[in-house]
Design a protein around this motif. Structure first.
Motif, mmCIF file in Angstrom:
data_model
loop_
_atom_site.group_PDB
_atom_site.id
_atom_site.type_symbol
_atom_site.label_atom_id
_atom_site.label_comp_id
_atom_site.label_asym_id
_atom_site.label_seq_id
_atom_site.Cartn_x
_atom_site.Cartn_y
_atom_site.Cartn_z
ATOM 1 N N PHE A 135 8.336 2.552 7.148
ATOM 2 C CA PHE A 135 9.163 1.629 6.383
ATOM 3 C C PHE A 135 9.327 0.307 7.115
ATOM 4 O O PHE A 135 9.629 0.274 8.312
ATOM 5 C CB PHE A 135 10.572 2.203 6.161
ATOM 6 C CG PHE A 135 10.615 3.338 5.190
ATOM 7 C CD1 PHE A 135 10.624 4.647 5.638
ATOM 8 C CD2 PHE A 135 10.663 3.097 3.828
ATOM 9 C CE1 PHE A 135 10.672 5.698 4.744
ATOM 10 C CE2 PHE A 135 10.719 4.139 2.928
ATOM 11 C CZ PHE A 135 10.712 5.435 3.387
ATOM 12 N N TYR A 144 10.345 1.196 10.847
ATOM 13 C CA TYR A 144 10.827 2.551 11.115
ATOM 14 C C TYR A 144 9.747 3.548 10.693
ATOM 15 O O TYR A 144 8.929 3.270 9.812
ATOM 16 C CB TYR A 144 12.092 2.854 10.307
ATOM 17 C CG TYR A 144 13.307 2.058 10.696
ATOM 18 C CD1 TYR A 144 13.522 0.781 10.185
ATOM 19 C CD2 TYR A 144 14.247 2.575 11.588
ATOM 20 C CE1 TYR A 144 14.647 0.050 10.544
ATOM 21 C CE2 TYR A 144 15.372 1.849 11.946
ATOM 22 C CZ TYR A 144 15.556 0.586 11.419
ATOM 23 O OH TYR A 144 16.666 -0.138 11.777
ATOM 24 N N PHE A 148 15.064 -2.277 2.547
ATOM 25 C CA PHE A 148 13.891 -1.531 2.959
ATOM 26 C C PHE A 148 12.777 -1.661 1.927
ATOM 27 O O PHE A 148 13.034 -1.761 0.720
ATOM 28 C CB PHE A 148 14.236 -0.049 3.127
ATOM 29 C CG PHE A 148 14.971 0.255 4.398
ATOM 30 C CD1 PHE A 148 16.327 -0.019 4.515
ATOM 31 C CD2 PHE A 148 14.312 0.795 5.486
ATOM 32 C CE1 PHE A 148 17.008 0.238 5.690
ATOM 33 C CE2 PHE A 148 14.987 1.059 6.671
ATOM 34 C CZ PHE A 148 16.326 0.779 6.772
ATOM 35 N N GLY A 149 11.529 -1.640 2.419
ATOM 36 C CA GLY A 149 10.388 -1.537 1.534
ATOM 37 C C GLY A 149 10.289 -0.132 0.973
ATOM 38 O O GLY A 149 11.073 0.758 1.332
ATOM 39 N N THR A 150 9.316 0.066 0.119
ATOM 40 C CA THR A 150 9.156 1.356 -0.558
ATOM 41 C C THR A 150 8.438 2.380 0.301
ATOM 42 O O THR A 150 8.330 3.536 -0.085
ATOM 43 C CB THR A 150 8.390 1.186 -1.872
ATOM 44 O OG1 THR A 150 7.190 0.460 -1.604
ATOM 45 C CG2 THR A 150 9.222 0.434 -2.899
ATOM 46 N N GLY A 151 7.941 1.954 1.445
ATOM 47 C CA GLY A 151 7.298 2.894 2.354
ATOM 48 C C GLY A 151 5.798 2.972 2.153
ATOM 49 O O GLY A 151 5.288 2.839 1.030
ATOM 50 N N THR A 152 5.088 3.211 3.249
ATOM 51 C CA THR A 152 3.632 3.422 3.227
ATOM 52 C C THR A 152 3.341 4.713 3.973
ATOM 53 O O THR A 152 3.763 4.887 5.114
ATOM 54 C CB THR A 152 2.885 2.266 3.913
ATOM 55 O OG1 THR A 152 3.129 1.059 3.199
ATOM 56 C CG2 THR A 152 1.391 2.549 3.960
ATOM 57 N N ARG A 153 2.633 5.594 3.291
ATOM 58 C CA ARG A 153 2.275 6.866 3.927
ATOM 59 C C ARG A 153 0.983 6.666 4.701
ATOM 60 O O ARG A 153 -0.046 6.301 4.129
ATOM 61 C CB ARG A 153 2.114 7.964 2.886
ATOM 62 C CG ARG A 153 2.096 9.352 3.487
ATOM 63 C CD ARG A 153 2.263 10.423 2.421
ATOM 64 N NE ARG A 153 3.498 10.315 1.670
ATOM 65 C CZ ARG A 153 4.691 10.702 2.104
ATOM 66 N NH1 ARG A 153 4.817 11.240 3.305
ATOM 67 N NH2 ARG A 153 5.756 10.588 1.335
ATOM 68 N N GLN A 166 9.232 7.762 9.518
ATOM 69 C CA GLN A 166 9.936 8.965 9.072
ATOM 70 C C GLN A 166 8.950 10.124 8.989
ATOM 71 O O GLN A 166 7.923 10.047 8.310
ATOM 72 C CB GLN A 166 10.571 8.745 7.693
ATOM 73 C CG GLN A 166 11.409 9.928 7.222
ATOM 74 C CD GLN A 166 11.990 9.711 5.846
ATOM 75 O OE1 GLN A 166 11.387 9.053 4.996
ATOM 76 N NE2 GLN A 166 13.174 10.266 5.601
ATOM 77 N N LEU A 186 15.097 8.425 9.682
ATOM 78 C CA LEU A 186 14.186 7.388 10.138
ATOM 79 C C LEU A 186 14.368 7.137 11.625
ATOM 80 O O LEU A 186 15.480 7.200 12.152
ATOM 81 C CB LEU A 186 14.456 6.080 9.385
ATOM 82 C CG LEU A 186 13.795 5.940 8.010
ATOM 83 C CD1 LEU A 186 14.389 6.908 7.007
ATOM 84 C CD2 LEU A 186 13.940 4.508 7.514
ATOM 85 N N GLU A 230 0.840 -1.204 0.000
ATOM 86 C CA GLU A 230 0.000 0.000 0.000
ATOM 87 C C GLU A 230 0.871 1.248 0.000
ATOM 88 O O GLU A 230 1.716 1.420 0.868
ATOM 89 C CB GLU A 230 -0.898 0.011 1.239
ATOM 90 C CG GLU A 230 -1.792 -1.216 1.355
ATOM 91 C CD GLU A 230 -2.171 -1.523 2.787
ATOM 92 O OE1 GLU A 230 -3.344 -1.857 3.022
ATOM 93 O OE2 GLU A 230 -1.295 -1.444 3.679
ATOM 94 N N ASP A 231 0.635 2.116 -0.988
ATOM 95 C CA ASP A 231 1.355 3.393 -0.998
ATOM 96 C C ASP A 231 0.870 4.287 0.124
ATOM 97 O O ASP A 231 1.644 5.039 0.713
ATOM 98 C CB ASP A 231 1.159 4.101 -2.331
ATOM 99 C CG ASP A 231 2.052 3.539 -3.409
ATOM 100 O OD1 ASP A 231 1.832 3.864 -4.591
ATOM 101 O OD2 ASP A 231 2.973 2.770 -3.076
ATOM 102 N N LEU A 268 5.517 8.556 7.261
ATOM 103 C CA LEU A 268 5.907 7.530 6.296
ATOM 104 C C LEU A 268 6.521 6.369 7.067
ATOM 105 O O LEU A 268 7.421 6.577 7.883
ATOM 106 C CB LEU A 268 6.920 8.121 5.316
ATOM 107 C CG LEU A 268 7.368 7.293 4.113
ATOM 108 C CD1 LEU A 268 6.192 6.864 3.273
ATOM 109 C CD2 LEU A 268 8.356 8.104 3.278
ATOM 110 N N PHE A 275 12.163 -5.263 10.866
ATOM 111 C CA PHE A 275 12.143 -3.977 11.547
ATOM 112 C C PHE A 275 11.045 -3.088 10.969
ATOM 113 O O PHE A 275 10.677 -3.207 9.798
ATOM 114 C CB PHE A 275 13.485 -3.243 11.356
ATOM 115 C CG PHE A 275 14.687 -4.056 11.699
ATOM 116 C CD1 PHE A 275 15.258 -4.905 10.768
ATOM 117 C CD2 PHE A 275 15.241 -3.990 12.965
ATOM 118 C CE1 PHE A 275 16.366 -5.678 11.090
ATOM 119 C CE2 PHE A 275 16.355 -4.753 13.291
ATOM 120 C CZ PHE A 275 16.902 -5.597 12.350
#
Lengths: 113, 113
Positions: free
Chosen positions: A90, A36, A103-108, A38, A44, A8-9, A88, A34
């Motif tokens: 991660f 994190y 790391f994943g691409t991050g979810t906002r 941000q 992070l 999910e973005d 955000l 893990f």
């Protein structure tokens, strides 16, 4: 190859509702996992980790995550979201036997008042 | 506790100019050090990591290089910047005390024009 997926973005949740941010991984061997967080224009911050032991790990700011080996997942959860949780997030995995982290691409996460 | 200093905080450079970003750490000895790049506020790309003085592992072939002249100093350099080098550069460390998680610095935002 080792990888981490955050499907999910963006996740929107109302304040006070439970939140879940999803993460799945693919590594050979036992993963070190893990989460994190941000905030804008910041580095992070570590939230929690799973290395071994109890599948449910608790971390900072009321967050927790559940390690599910059969589903290769490590979803981040919080029972009651706060507007200040908007940031955000991660997911990351450390390759067993190495010093490398993926790391994943991050979810906002957006928590709506 | 450990502290990571990164400078400058922001930098605007023309294409083709050289680059030097510095990361210094305090409060720990013999850390593993890492350089990441974050583009467009999303995923982290591991660029380099170092397990000791003079020891550098490169993860992505590109026009960047890294050096570790002292135990607590990690430098990211380029002889000629490209537009694609723009991004948010994060330095991170891992120590025996932290066990497995990483600790991140405040970051440097680089814009190449």
């Amino acid at each position: 190859a080792q990888s981490v997926a955050q499907p999910e973005d963006q996740v929107n949740v109302a304040e006070g509702n439970p939140l879940t941010v999803k993460c799945t991984y693919s590594v050979s061997g036992n993963p070190y996992l893990f989460w994190y967080v941000q905030y804008p224009n910041r580095g992070l911050q570590f939230l929690l980790k799973y290395i071994t032991g109890d599948n449910l790990v608790k971390g900072s700011y009321g967050f927790e995550a559940e390690f599910n080996k059969s589903q290769t997942s490590f979803h981040l959860k919080k029972p009651s979201a706060l507007v200040s949780d908007s940031a955000l997030y991660f997911c990351a995995v450390r390759e067993p036997g190495t010093y490398k982290y993926i790391f994943g691409t991050g979810t906002r996460l957006k928590v709506l008042a | 506790s450990q502290t990571i200093h990164q400078w400058p905080a922001t930098l605007v450079q023309p294409v083709g100019s050289p680059l030097s970003l510095e990361c210094t750490v305090e409060g720990t000895s013999n850390p593993n050090l890492y350089w990441y790049r974050q583009a467009a506020g999303r995923g982290l790309q591991l660029l380099f990591y170092s397990v000791g003085i003079g020891q550098i592992s490169s993860e992505v072939p590109q026009n960047l290089s890294a050096s570790r002249p002292q135990d607590r100093q990690f430098i990211l350099s380029s002889k000629k910047l490209l537009l694609s080098d723009s991004g948010f550069y994060l330095c991170a460390l891992r120590t025996v005390i932290l066990s497995n998680e990483q600790f991140f610095g405040p970051g440097t935002r680089l814009t190449v024009l």
